[in-house]
Design a protein around this motif. Structure first.
Motif, PDB file in Angstrom:
ATOM      1  N   LEU A 147       0.830  -1.198   0.000  1.00 22.80           N
ATOM      2  CA  LEU A 147       0.000   0.000   0.000  1.00 22.80           C
ATOM      3  C   LEU A 147       0.868   1.252   0.000  1.00 22.80           C
ATOM      4  N   TRP A 148       0.613   2.157  -0.919  1.00 24.04           N
ATOM      5  CA  TRP A 148       1.440   3.349  -1.105  1.00 24.04           C
ATOM      6  C   TRP A 148       1.542   4.201   0.156  1.00 24.04           C
ATOM      7  N   LYS A 149       0.557   4.169   1.016  1.00 26.64           N
ATOM      8  CA  LYS A 149       0.568   4.979   2.242  1.00 26.64           C
ATOM      9  C   LYS A 149       1.580   4.482   3.275  1.00 26.64           C
ATOM     10  N   ARG A 150       1.957   3.233   3.166  1.00 27.75           N
ATOM     11  CA  ARG A 150       2.693   2.575   4.245  1.00 27.75           C
ATOM     12  C   ARG A 150       3.975   3.289   4.638  1.00 27.75           C
ATOM     13  N   ASP A 151       4.797   3.696   3.704  1.00 23.70           N
ATOM     14  CA  ASP A 151       6.065   4.348   4.046  1.00 23.70           C
ATOM     15  C   ASP A 151       5.824   5.642   4.824  1.00 23.70           C
ATOM     16  N   TYR A 152       4.797   6.379   4.442  1.00 23.64           N
ATOM     17  CA  TYR A 152       4.474   7.639   5.128  1.00 23.64           C
ATOM     18  C   TYR A 152       3.927   7.363   6.523  1.00 23.64           C
ATOM     19  N   VAL A 153       3.114   6.327   6.634  1.00 24.75           N
ATOM     20  CA  VAL A 153       2.566   5.935   7.927  1.00 24.75           C
ATOM     21  C   VAL A 153       3.687   5.478   8.851  1.00 24.75           C
ATOM     22  N   ASP A 154       4.592   4.671   8.340  1.00 22.88           N
ATOM     23  CA  ASP A 154       5.692   4.160   9.146  1.00 22.88           C
ATOM     24  C   ASP A 154       6.527   5.313   9.710  1.00 22.88           C
ATOM     25  N   SER A 155       6.831   6.271   8.879  1.00 22.93           N
ATOM     26  CA  SER A 155       7.591   7.440   9.316  1.00 22.93           C
ATOM     27  C   SER A 155       6.803   8.257  10.340  1.00 22.93           C
ATOM     28  N   ALA A 160      -3.347   0.371  15.367  1.00 27.69           N
ATOM     29  CA  ALA A 160      -4.303  -0.488  14.686  1.00 27.69           C
ATOM     30  C   ALA A 160      -4.733   0.309  13.462  1.00 27.69           C
ATOM     31  N   TRP A 161      -4.556  -0.259  12.295  1.00 24.01           N
ATOM     32  CA  TRP A 161      -4.804   0.455  11.044  1.00 24.01           C
ATOM     33  C   TRP A 161      -5.925  -0.250  10.292  1.00 24.01           C
ATOM     34  N   ILE A 162      -6.987   0.493  10.008  1.00 23.01           N
ATOM     35  CA  ILE A 162      -8.123  -0.065   9.268  1.00 23.01           C
ATOM     36  C   ILE A 162      -8.112   0.517   7.859  1.00 23.01           C
ATOM     37  N   ASP A 163      -7.874  -0.356   6.889  1.00 28.29           N
ATOM     38  CA  ASP A 163      -7.809   0.026   5.474  1.00 28.29           C
ATOM     39  C   ASP A 163      -8.240  -1.186   4.661  1.00 28.29           C
ATOM     40  N   TRP A 205       5.043  -6.320   7.022  1.00 30.63           N
ATOM     41  CA  TRP A 205       5.527  -5.095   7.672  1.00 30.63           C
ATOM     42  C   TRP A 205       4.959  -4.983   9.088  1.00 30.63           C
ATOM     43  N   ALA A 206       3.662  -5.241   9.237  1.00 23.88           N
ATOM     44  CA  ALA A 206       3.030  -5.175  10.562  1.00 23.88           C
ATOM     45  C   ALA A 206       3.636  -6.216  11.497  1.00 23.88           C
ATOM     46  N   ALA A 207       3.859  -7.417  11.001  1.00 24.31           N
ATOM     47  CA  ALA A 207       4.476  -8.468  11.829  1.00 24.31           C
ATOM     48  C   ALA A 207       5.892  -8.067  12.227  1.00 24.31           C
ATOM     49  N   ASP A 208       6.635  -7.489  11.294  1.00 22.06           N
ATOM     50  CA  ASP A 208       8.011  -7.054  11.587  1.00 22.06           C
ATOM     51  C   ASP A 208       8.024  -5.936  12.632  1.00 22.06           C
ATOM     52  N   ARG A 209       7.112  -4.979  12.514  1.00 24.11           N
ATOM     53  CA  ARG A 209       7.026  -3.894  13.512  1.00 24.11           C
ATOM     54  C   ARG A 209       6.709  -4.476  14.885  1.00 24.11           C
ATOM     55  N   ALA A 220       7.255  -7.465  15.973  1.00 28.28           N
ATOM     56  CA  ALA A 220       8.375  -8.278  16.465  1.00 28.28           C
ATOM     57  C   ALA A 220       9.451  -7.436  17.143  1.00 28.28           C
ATOM     58  N   VAL A 221       9.564  -6.167  16.778  1.00 26.92           N
ATOM     59  CA  VAL A 221      10.583  -5.307  17.391  1.00 26.92           C
ATOM     60  C   VAL A 221       9.978  -4.351  18.432  1.00 26.92           C
ATOM     61  N   GLY A 222       8.795  -4.699  18.951  1.00 25.72           N
ATOM     62  CA  GLY A 222       8.211  -3.941  20.045  1.00 25.72           C
ATOM     63  C   GLY A 222       7.363  -2.755  19.648  1.00 25.72           C
ATOM     64  N   ARG A 223       6.945  -2.699  18.381  1.00 24.30           N
ATOM     65  CA  ARG A 223       6.042  -1.639  17.908  1.00 24.30           C
ATOM     66  C   ARG A 223       4.757  -2.312  17.441  1.00 24.30           C
ATOM     67  N   PRO A 224       3.902  -2.684  18.372  1.00 23.29           N
ATOM     68  CA  PRO A 224       2.702  -3.460  18.018  1.00 23.29           C
ATOM     69  C   PRO A 224       1.880  -2.802  16.913  1.00 23.29           C
ATOM     70  N   THR A 225       1.533  -3.615  15.939  1.00 21.73           N
ATOM     71  CA  THR A 225       0.785  -3.132  14.771  1.00 21.73           C
ATOM     72  C   THR A 225      -0.243  -4.169  14.368  1.00 21.73           C
ATOM     73  N   LEU A 226      -1.482  -3.725  14.269  1.00 23.87           N
ATOM     74  CA  LEU A 226      -2.585  -4.581  13.849  1.00 23.87           C
ATOM     75  C   LEU A 226      -3.185  -3.993  12.585  1.00 23.87           C
ATOM     76  N   LEU A 227      -3.325  -4.815  11.556  1.00 20.11           N
ATOM     77  CA  LEU A 227      -3.984  -4.397  10.325  1.00 20.11           C
ATOM     78  C   LEU A 227      -5.350  -5.071  10.254  1.00 20.11           C
ATOM     79  N   LEU A 228      -6.373  -4.268  10.006  1.00 19.72           N
ATOM     80  CA  LEU A 228      -7.736  -4.767   9.848  1.00 19.72           C
ATOM     81  C   LEU A 228      -8.224  -4.345   8.471  1.00 19.72           C
ATOM     82  N   GLN A 229      -8.742  -5.300   7.725  1.00 20.53           N
ATOM     83  CA  GLN A 229      -9.048  -5.075   6.317  1.00 20.53           C
ATOM     84  C   GLN A 229     -10.506  -5.395   5.987  1.00 20.53           C
TER      85      GLN A 229
END
Length: 181
Positions: free
Chosen positions: A108-116, A124-127, A137-141, A143-152
């Motif tokens: 998703l094109w937004k992801r790099d901007y969201v990550d920054s 928790a990101w609903i898209d 990307w969410a799993a990797d975040r 795994a390093v202590g930045r919890p991320t949930l994607l809901l689609q």
């Protein structure tokens, strides 16, 4: 303990469903005409007015901090939010890119901007438009202590109460979980 996670909300395909192949929209949605910032012509949108209270109730729990994450940019809090009875919460000022696909690099094109924008914050990101690479990307975040949930949500039916319930359940689990070292 983690900080209160952001609840990132998209609009198209989430709050405004895409028409079905027969051009119909869900009967739960009401048609509204809006004029986008910097655009000469109005556009029609279909909104479910139950979404406003649903999102407001989620925010009232104190478990999430809402942020618009949409190509609607300033028009999210300026047009869509008021139609749903939502206060003017912040938005990520995404750029207007000359792209013809939502996934120019396979995600998703937004992801790099969201990550920054998020930096180390949980979210928790609903898209409606994630790919396998976004889920990685969410799993990797996470795994390093930045919890991320994607809901689609399905882009033809949009946001459902279970999406918000899942986000709140996930966020509630963070308040009692220790941060990763």
């Amino acid at each position: 303990m983690h900080p209160i996670p952001y609840l990132l909300l998209d609009i198209d395909g989430v709050l405004i469903p895409f028409p079905a192949p027969d051009k119909s929209t869900p009967p739960t949605h009401t048609r509204h005409q809006v004029r986008l910032t910097g655009r000469p012509d109005s556009v029609w949108v279909w909104l479910d007015h139950d979404h406003g209270p649903l999102i407001s109730e989620a925010v009232a729990t104190g478990l999430v901090r809402p942020v618009w994450c949409t190509s609607w940019r300033i028009d999210a809090p300026g047009l869509i939010g008021p139609l749903l009875g939502l206060p003017g919460f912040e938005y990520i000022d995404l750029p207007r890119l000359p792209i013809t696909t939502s996934h120019p690099d396979g995600y998703l094109w937004k992801r790099d901007y969201v990550d920054s924008w998020l930096e180390d914050a949980p979210a928790a990101w609903i898209d409606d438009d994630f790919t396998v690479l976004d889920h990685q990307w969410a799993a990797d975040r996470t795994a390093v202590g930045r919890p991320t949930l994607l809901l689609q949500p399905d882009p033809h039916t949009g946001l459902q109460p279970q999406h918000i319930a899942s986000a709140l359940e996930w966020a509630g689990g963070l308040t009692s979980a220790p941060e990763a070292a």
